[in-house]
Design a protein around this motif. Sequence first.
Motif: not given
Length: 170
Positions: A71-77, A97-104
Amino acid sequence: AEKKEVSVKLLIINTNGLETDPRAIDAAARRYANPSTEIVTIHPPRDARAFGGYGAVARSTEATLDLVRERGAEFDAFVIACFEDPGLYAAREAISAPVFGIAESAMLMACTLGHTFSIIPMPARYRPITTDLVRLYGLEPRRAPVRTGQLPDEPDTGTDAATQAICAAA
């Protein structure tokens, strides 16, 4: 009807294995997001997680990475909505794209609020995973003790018993 302009398309990946989690996570994200943000919250198609420690994290990592690649091309983050951040670094390697983990993200936010922070993982067997993440993120000098509470393996965190156990550990 007037078409609203979408500023950001956000994919939230929940690998916790509970059917109710994606709905609750989606509702929370929508409550705090900009109204123009398009949010899609999904659960991996296969049951990647069965609340089983490091093995569950490994399965969740594979499922998360598959979804990010597909799904990488479909989303901004992307947001990995599981406190063990399964696949966070692998996902960051896989797409631009930026990838965030909720723990970090939670740990970094906690650092802005005080000199130290503590984490209360539930159930208690997640303490080693949480401690390892703190070390991986370079935040060990800022970490107060990791405390745990006594809850069932698959806690319903919306219950009074769960709230009382978390408060007691805190």
